[in-house]
Design a protein around this motif. Structure first.
Motif, mmCIF file in Angstrom:
data_model
loop_
_atom_site.group_PDB
_atom_site.id
_atom_site.type_symbol
_atom_site.label_atom_id
_atom_site.label_comp_id
_atom_site.label_asym_id
_atom_site.label_seq_id
_atom_site.Cartn_x
_atom_site.Cartn_y
_atom_site.Cartn_z
ATOM 1 N N ALA A 196 3.490 6.127 8.716
ATOM 2 C CA ALA A 196 2.441 5.639 7.821
ATOM 3 C C ALA A 196 2.219 4.144 7.990
ATOM 4 N N LEU A 237 -2.261 6.138 2.036
ATOM 5 C CA LEU A 237 -3.098 6.001 3.228
ATOM 6 C C LEU A 237 -4.590 5.982 2.904
ATOM 7 N N GLY A 266 -7.288 9.521 3.333
ATOM 8 C CA GLY A 266 -5.858 9.452 3.087
ATOM 9 C C GLY A 266 -5.175 10.808 3.125
ATOM 10 N N CYS A 318 0.025 3.583 10.910
ATOM 11 C CA CYS A 318 -1.367 3.932 10.606
ATOM 12 C C CYS A 318 -2.028 2.837 9.769
ATOM 13 N N LEU A 319 -1.306 2.325 8.781
ATOM 14 C CA LEU A 319 -1.860 1.264 7.937
ATOM 15 C C LEU A 319 -2.088 -0.023 8.711
ATOM 16 N N ARG A 357 0.817 -1.211 0.000
ATOM 17 C CA ARG A 357 0.000 0.000 0.000
ATOM 18 C C ARG A 357 0.853 1.265 0.000
ATOM 19 N N LEU A 358 2.107 1.123 0.395
ATOM 20 C CA LEU A 358 3.009 2.270 0.414
ATOM 21 C C LEU A 358 3.747 2.461 -0.908
ATOM 22 N N MET A 416 -5.110 12.155 6.742
ATOM 23 C CA MET A 416 -4.099 11.520 7.580
ATOM 24 C C MET A 416 -2.695 11.945 7.174
ATOM 25 N N ALA A 417 -2.480 12.120 5.865
ATOM 26 C CA ALA A 417 -1.166 12.563 5.399
ATOM 27 C C ALA A 417 -0.834 13.944 5.951
#
Length: 307
Positions: free
Chosen positions: A84, A37, A45, A87-88, A13-14, A48-49
């Motif tokens: 990140a 995110l 996303g 968070c994920l 996902r990153l 959160m970023a």
């Protein structure tokens, strides 16, 4: 940076973030992090970023827009990526950063504290609205039961410069963090915090205001809570007993005992609990009970006055 910091398998996902070239600017990095995110909510996303940029790098949106091409260092990229990943994995941004904003201030979190949430600002607004305005300039005495981070009491003290407040929490760690937060937000000299049980910590008192955001989740519903809450908020601050109302059965008579005549009690409640809590307050002797809704329309706060 294409691999996980610990040498393990990178989180797919990153990929948008990992694909950034070295020396990528603030704006491009923010956009890539937002994509990484992103979840079911399209706006989650990017939100959160922005939180991670501000909390990890100290860069707000204005600073990013002012210098969109300014490159991030390798260390800054690594810090963002590590945050990140957490968070994920389901950790809320506030837990990742160790702090959360409330009432325009910042509050440090700990394992014994809930994250302050916007819904709780309704409790602060209600308490301020119900206080006798003629007394607002006097040295009011405030009691916060189950203080957690101290956010409710500290927000109230920030609006009432003549007031003094006491915060009580069963967890010593929470009381210590609340004390630190009071100092950091400029009200340390007008507040005191202690660890103890609601029914025993304050033997006597004549307070003008008693507030509380107690545990109000039904015990059987804890397992179904969002993972960010279930795995990272303390159970002690969530479990309200079989029907979620056990704390209010203690709070209502305790608040009546500790308030001076004309004093106000205000409690945050869960969805669907307002009528039951209002009834408990009336049984305890409170008059002029009122219910206030939060921004989502949920009946969130019940308040009353000691005759």
């Amino acid at each position: 940076m294409t691999g996980a910091p610990d040498g393990g398998q990178p989180d797919a996902r990153l990929a948008p973030f990992d694909a950034l070239p070295a020396g990528a600017g603030r704006s491009a990095t923010l956009a890539a992090l937002g994509k990484a995110l992103a979840g079911p909510d399209a706006g989650e996303g990017p939100r959160m970023a922005r939180i991670l940029f501000a909390g990890v790098l100290g860069l707000d949106l204005v600073q990013i827009i002012a210098r969109p091409e300014a490159p991030l260092s390798g260390d800054e990229r690594a810090l963002l990526r590590a945050a990140a990943e957490r968070c994920l994995a389901g950790e809320p941004p506030g837990r990742v950063l160790g702090r959360r904003a409330f009432w325009g201030m910042e509050f440090r979190l700990g394992p014994d504290t809930l994250e302050p949430r916007p819904d709780t600002e309704t409790l602060v607004e209600t308490a301020l609205a119900r206080l006798d305005l003629q007394k607002a300039g006097n040295p009011l005495q405030i009691l916060d039961l189950g203080t957690g981070t101290g956010c409710i009491l500290i927000a109230l003290l920030s609006e009432l410069p003549g007031a003094f407040g006491v915060g009580v929490d069963l967890a010593p760690g929470a009381a210590a963090i609340a004390r630190d937060n009071a100092l950091a937000n400029g009200v340390g000299e007008r507040s005191g915090f202690m660890a103890g049980d609601w029914t025993e910590a304050i033997a006597t008192g004549l307070f003008d205001l008693v507030v509380s955001n107690p545990p109000y989740i039904e015990s059987h519903a804890l397992a179904g809570l969002d993972a960010g809450v279930r795995l990272h908020d303390p159970v002690l601050a969530l479990d309200g007993g079989p029907d979620g109302l056990a704390p209010y059965r203690l709070l209502a008579p305790q608040a009546m005992r500790l308030l001076r005549p004309g004093g106000v009690a205000a409690f945050e409640v869960g969805a669907g609990q307002a009528a039951d809590v209002a009834a408990l307050m009336r049984v305890a002797g409170f008059a002029a009970t009122q219910v206030a809704a939060d921004l989502a329309g949920v009946m969130r706060v019940v308040s009353g006055v000691r005759p």
